[in-house]
Design a protein around this motif. Structure first.
Motif: not given
Length: 442
Positions: A46-55, A57-64, A92-102
């Protein structure tokens, strides 16, 4: 010329400044799809999304991640009873995401990349033993998510330790390359997990290394096909006089589907399995399957998985036949070949060697199914060689075994007993002599 340069600069500005917000939503959707796919492929996870803040240029998420149902049900119940923790262990997985085509914002960190795609991510890990006192796992998972949703990841864990209430866990590191493609439902992994050891409560367990190479693709029939090669070295379990050790365990497998027929082969080996009594055992097993009906095999496989996750697996297995009877009949009606190409077991009494070949021809479509018809439509062969010393030990425990020698089913050949049996069209020959079916006394 200048006009084209201006156009290119405007396009580049749009790619760098505008695309991250648009692509960020696509990347978030990709994560959601990946979670759904992983849970479908791994019953009990079972994978639960505890938080996800989408900006922009970047986003932050936590999954359990929690393993509690399905095949993990029994282990999770035992863990809860032993520890008294209100919750099960979780990752617990904390993810920092840099998004964009580049993803230009990723360049300031390790393994950042300007490769075109949906996102470049870095994930860190914590383990919650179930008491809420999580500890960090040193290392990170670096991933690049392509425009198609496929991702290439690099898991790097550095050596670390954890100790609590007289129990200590040590690990030497992990280096794994992982490739996933949810659209194609494929996953590949290659790398090694170095030494891991667990000590505490009178228990010693661990291994020296685990090497994995696998490339699997999910099918519409509910099971995966592809290749896998797993090698585990220097496993220990237990302590003192009750310890068990193994120098090496290896599993190799390959499978494929062609025209709704499944074929594959696998090899399993154990080297120097040492029991608490000091006895050493080696095992080599090679099996193969050819031209099995994929649809019915998938139904049977799903039923067996459901049994594993049942509250009472033994009771569920005892009652499984009515639910798979029709598909089992289809499986044998369509014909297949199953072989135990070789089974070698090295025991203190000597070497046991056996091979089994089973070939079921496809039944005519207009013929009513019956098990006698299947038996008349199949061929089989069994070769067996076992040490005299082992047979004599078995005969002491079960005197009826002596009848096998008296009837000529087992014949002495030096220090071994041997049997060569062939079956075809309802007739069986054992060591060159025809015998009735069923064999008297068996």
């Amino acid at each position: 010329m200048k006009r084209w340069l201006v156009v290119l600069l405007v396009i580049l500005a749009l790619v760098i400044l505008v695309s991250p917000g648009i692509v960020g939503r696509l990347a978030e959707k990709n994560i959601e799809d990946g979670i759904t796919w992983t849970e479908a492929e791994s019953p009990g996870v079972t994978i639960t999304t505890e938080t996800f803040e989408r900006g922009w240029f970047t986003s932050e998420g936590r999954h359990r991640v929690v393993m509690q149902g399905g095949q993990f049900r029994e282990a999770s119940e035992k863990y809860a009873a032993a520890t008294g923790n209100a919750r099960l262990p979780s990752l617990i997985i904390d993810t920092h995401m840099d998004h964009g085509l580049l993803p230009v914002t990723s360049l300031g960190r390790d393994e950042g990349s300007l490769a075109p795609g949906l996102a470049s991510t870095v994930s860190s890990f914590q383990v919650d033993p179930g008491n809420g006192e999580a500890f960090e796992v040193p290392g990170a998972l670096y991933s690049n998510v392509g425009l198609s949703g496929a991702s290439d990841s690099h898991l790097l864990l550095t050596p670390g330790t954890f100790a609590s209430e007289g129990t200590s866990l040590q690990w030497q590191g992990t280096d794994l390359r992982i490739r996933t493609n949810p659209a194609a439902r494929s996953r590949a992994i290659a790398g090694t997990i170095d030494a891991v050891s667990l000590q505490g409560d009178g228990m010693d367990a661990g291994f020296e290394s685990l090497a994995i190479t696998a490339d699997q693709t999910a099918t519409d029939y509910g099971f995966n096909v592809g290749s896998a090669d797993i090698a585990l070295r220097d496993l220990t379990f237990g302590s003192g006089d009750g310890s068990v050790s193994m120098a090496r365990m290896g599993i190799k497998a390959e499978s494929e589907i062609d025209a709704e027929r499944v074929s594959g082969q696998s090899t399993f080996m154990v080297s120097k399995l040492t029991s608490p009594t000091g006895d050493v055992v080696d095992v080599e097993l090679q099996i193969s399957l050819a031209d099995a009906d994929a649809q019915s095999l998938g139904v049977i496989s799903a039923a067996l998985k459901e049994v594993q996750g049942a509250a009472d697996p033994q009771d569920a297995m005892a009652n499984i036949y009515p639910g798979i009877e029709s598909d089992l009949q289809t499986l044998v009606r369509r014909g297949m070949t199953f072989n135990i190409d070789e089974l070698k077991v090295s025991l203190p009494q000597g070497m046991v060697v056996t091979a089994v070949a089973l070939d079921v021809d496809e039944l005519p479509a207009d013929e009513t199914f019956s098990w006698p018809a299947v038996l008349l439509n199949m061929t089989a062969a069994v070769d067996l060689r076992l040490p005299v010393a082992l047979f004599e030990m078995l005969a002491m425990m079960s005197p009826e075994a002596g009848a096998l020698v008296a009837m000529g089913i087992l014949q002495k050949d030096g220090d071994d007993y041997v049997m060569e049996a062939d079956y075809a069209k309802g007739l069986i020959n054992v060591n060159g002599a025809p015998m009735p079916i069923p064999i008297p006394g068996m």
